[in-house]
Every structure is written in structure tokens, then in C-alpha cells.
Motif scaffolding. Structure first.
Motif, PDB file in Angstrom:
ATOM      1  N   SER A 109      28.162  12.758  10.779  1.00 16.47           N
ATOM      2  CA  SER A 109      28.902  12.394   9.558  1.00 16.47           C
ATOM      3  C   SER A 109      30.333  12.914   9.564  1.00 16.47           C
ATOM      4  CB  SER A 109      28.170  12.910   8.323  1.00 16.47           C
ATOM      5  OG  SER A 109      28.253  14.317   8.245  1.00 16.47           O
ATOM      6  N   LYS A 110      30.618  13.913  10.382  1.00 16.68           N
ATOM      7  CA  LYS A 110      31.986  14.432  10.461  1.00 16.68           C
ATOM      8  C   LYS A 110      32.918  13.488  11.202  1.00 16.68           C
ATOM      9  CE  LYS A 110      30.775  19.204   9.919  1.00 16.68           C
ATOM     10  NZ  LYS A 110      30.829  20.557  10.399  1.00 16.68           N
ATOM     11  N   PHE A 111      32.363  12.576  11.978  1.00  8.90           N
ATOM     12  CA  PHE A 111      33.187  11.693  12.807  1.00  8.90           C
ATOM     13  C   PHE A 111      32.964  10.207  12.525  1.00  8.90           C
ATOM     14  CE2 PHE A 111      32.441  15.644  15.073  1.00  8.90           C
ATOM     15  CZ  PHE A 111      33.736  16.055  15.314  1.00  8.90           C
ATOM     16  N   ILE A 112      31.875   9.878  11.844  1.00  9.03           N
ATOM     17  CA  ILE A 112      31.544   8.486  11.572  1.00  9.03           C
ATOM     18  C   ILE A 112      31.293   8.344  10.071  1.00  9.03           C
ATOM     19  CG2 ILE A 112      29.925   6.612  12.054  1.00  9.03           C
ATOM     20  CD1 ILE A 112      29.389   8.109  14.750  1.00  9.03           C
ATOM     21  N   PRO A 113      32.034   7.470   9.407  1.00  9.57           N
ATOM     22  CA  PRO A 113      31.875   7.335   7.955  1.00  9.57           C
ATOM     23  C   PRO A 113      30.531   6.725   7.569  1.00  9.57           C
ATOM     24  CG  PRO A 113      33.474   5.741   8.794  1.00  9.57           C
ATOM     25  CD  PRO A 113      33.072   6.612   9.950  1.00  9.57           C
ATOM     26  N   ASN A 114      30.118   7.057   6.372  1.00  5.46           N
ATOM     27  CA  ASN A 114      28.922   6.499   5.727  1.00  5.46           C
ATOM     28  C   ASN A 114      27.613   6.831   6.429  1.00  5.46           C
ATOM     29  OD1 ASN A 114      30.547   5.289   3.746  1.00  5.46           O
ATOM     30  ND2 ASN A 114      30.927   3.539   5.080  1.00  5.46           N
ATOM     31  N   ILE A 115      27.563   7.937   7.140  1.00  5.95           N
ATOM     32  CA  ILE A 115      26.311   8.373   7.762  1.00  5.95           C
ATOM     33  C   ILE A 115      25.412   9.021   6.716  1.00  5.95           C
ATOM     34  CG2 ILE A 115      25.292   9.987   9.420  1.00  5.95           C
ATOM     35  CD1 ILE A 115      26.520   7.560  10.756  1.00  5.95           C
ATOM     36  N   LEU A 116      25.985   9.922   5.939  1.00  7.53           N
ATOM     37  CA  LEU A 116      25.231  10.585   4.891  1.00  7.53           C
ATOM     38  C   LEU A 116      25.254   9.742   3.627  1.00  7.53           C
ATOM     39  CD1 LEU A 116      26.444  14.273   5.369  1.00  7.53           C
ATOM     40  CD2 LEU A 116      24.316  13.239   6.166  1.00  7.53           C
ATOM     41  N   PRO A 117      24.279   9.941   2.745  1.00 10.38           N
ATOM     42  CA  PRO A 117      24.312   9.195   1.485  1.00 10.38           C
ATOM     43  C   PRO A 117      25.534   9.597   0.660  1.00 10.38           C
ATOM     44  CG  PRO A 117      22.484  10.773   1.523  1.00 10.38           C
ATOM     45  CD  PRO A 117      23.132  10.822   2.860  1.00 10.38           C
ATOM     46  N   PRO A 118      25.983   8.716  -0.227  1.00 10.44           N
ATOM     47  CA  PRO A 118      27.174   9.033  -1.021  1.00 10.44           C
ATOM     48  C   PRO A 118      26.946  10.252  -1.923  1.00 10.44           C
ATOM     49  CG  PRO A 118      26.148   7.002  -1.781  1.00 10.44           C
ATOM     50  CD  PRO A 118      25.413   7.433  -0.565  1.00 10.44           C
ATOM     51  N   ALA A 119      28.036  10.921  -2.259  1.00  5.10           N
ATOM     52  CA  ALA A 119      27.973  12.072  -3.149  1.00  5.10           C
ATOM     53  C   ALA A 119      27.558  11.630  -4.551  1.00  5.10           C
ATOM     54  CB  ALA A 119      29.332  12.758  -3.197  1.00  5.10           C
TER      55      ALA A 119
END
Length: 145
Positions: A109-119
Motif C-alpha cells: 500500500s505504500k507504493f500502490i494506491p488503493n490496496i488498503l480499504p479507504p479510511a
């Protein structure tokens, strides 16, 4: 790669991945005619996808379980490896096999967007606590505000 000591393993994997991906940029256009009129039409496949699959099966899959713990360890120590090297490897692994994200979602998630669910708003206090903890750790390691 198999003979690499742990301190050089990440760098050597990055070199191998970079050389292979760079070679793909040259090889695929050379065989564009064969790809267009034979591989795509008769085999219903794509040359670039086939070559990426070969690298994944014969190189990356054999090293992912040695590489991932080293990447996670390197991530916990700032600048143990260069940010560009870490970004190249993480993005390359994601290109090769997106499901490897499940091995270390925080790293990807630090290098690729939208890996983790949104805040979500209900967890703002937790996010603030995480940020404060990171700031304390950075200050303990010699970084200033």
C-alpha cells in the motif's frame, strides 16, 4: 540469487527483475508479427503475458518467500535500501502476481494506491495515534521535524 547473501539479496533481485522487464520492452516489439498473427490468433494468448508468466514461475515464485521477509525488515529500518529499489520491487511483484499483496498489504500500500480499504471517519483517532508513533520512532532514530 540463490548464492546471494541476505544483505545483497534485495539489490540482486531488483537487478534481475529490472533486466528482465527491460528485456521485455525490446523482445516483444521484435516479435510483434509473430505475436499478432500466430500467438494471439491461433493460441489466444499474448507474448508479453507468456514471458511474464515464465519469469514469475521460474524466478519470482522461487524467491518470494525469501524476499518478502527481507523487504519487511528493510521497510522497518529507514533507508536500509533505497526507496526507488523498494518501489521497483514492490511494483514489479504486483505486476507479476497481484495476489502477492496478501502477503504484506501494508508494504504494497505504500507504493500502490488503493490496496488498503479507504479510511473511515470513525477510526481517525487510531490513524492519529499511528502517525504519532511513527513520528516518535523517527525522532528516536535521529530525524527532526
Amino acid at each position: 540469487l540463490q548464492a546471494s547473501p541476505p544483505d545483497l539479496y534485495i539489490e540482486r533481485f531488483n537487478v534481475a527483475l529490472g533486466q528482465y522487464m527491460g528485456a521485455l520492452q525490446s523482445i516483444v516489439p521484435l516479435f510483434i508479427y509473430m505475436n499478432k498473427f500466430y500467438i494471439e490468433t491461433k493460441l489466444n494468448r499474448d507474448l508479453k503475458d507468456d514471458l511474464i508468466k515464465l519469469f514469475t514461475e521460474h524466478v519470482a515464485e522461487k524467491h518470494i518467500y525469501n524476499l518478502m521477509p527481507l523487504l519487511l525488515e528493510a521497510q522497518s529500518t529507514p533507508f536500509q535500501i533505497t526507496p526507488s529499489t523498494m518501489a521497483n520491487i514492490v511494483k514489479g511483484l504486483y505486476t507479476l502476481r497481484p495476489e502477492w499483496v496478501q502477503m504484506a498489504p501494508a508494504l504494497f500500500s505504500k507504493f500502490i494506491p488503493n490496496i488498503l480499504p479507504p479510511a473511515v471517519e470513525s477510526e481517525l483517532q487510531e490513524y492519529a495515534a499511528q502517525d504519532q508513533k511513527l513520528q516518535r520512532e523517527l525522532m528516536q532514530n535521529g530525524f527532526t521535524r
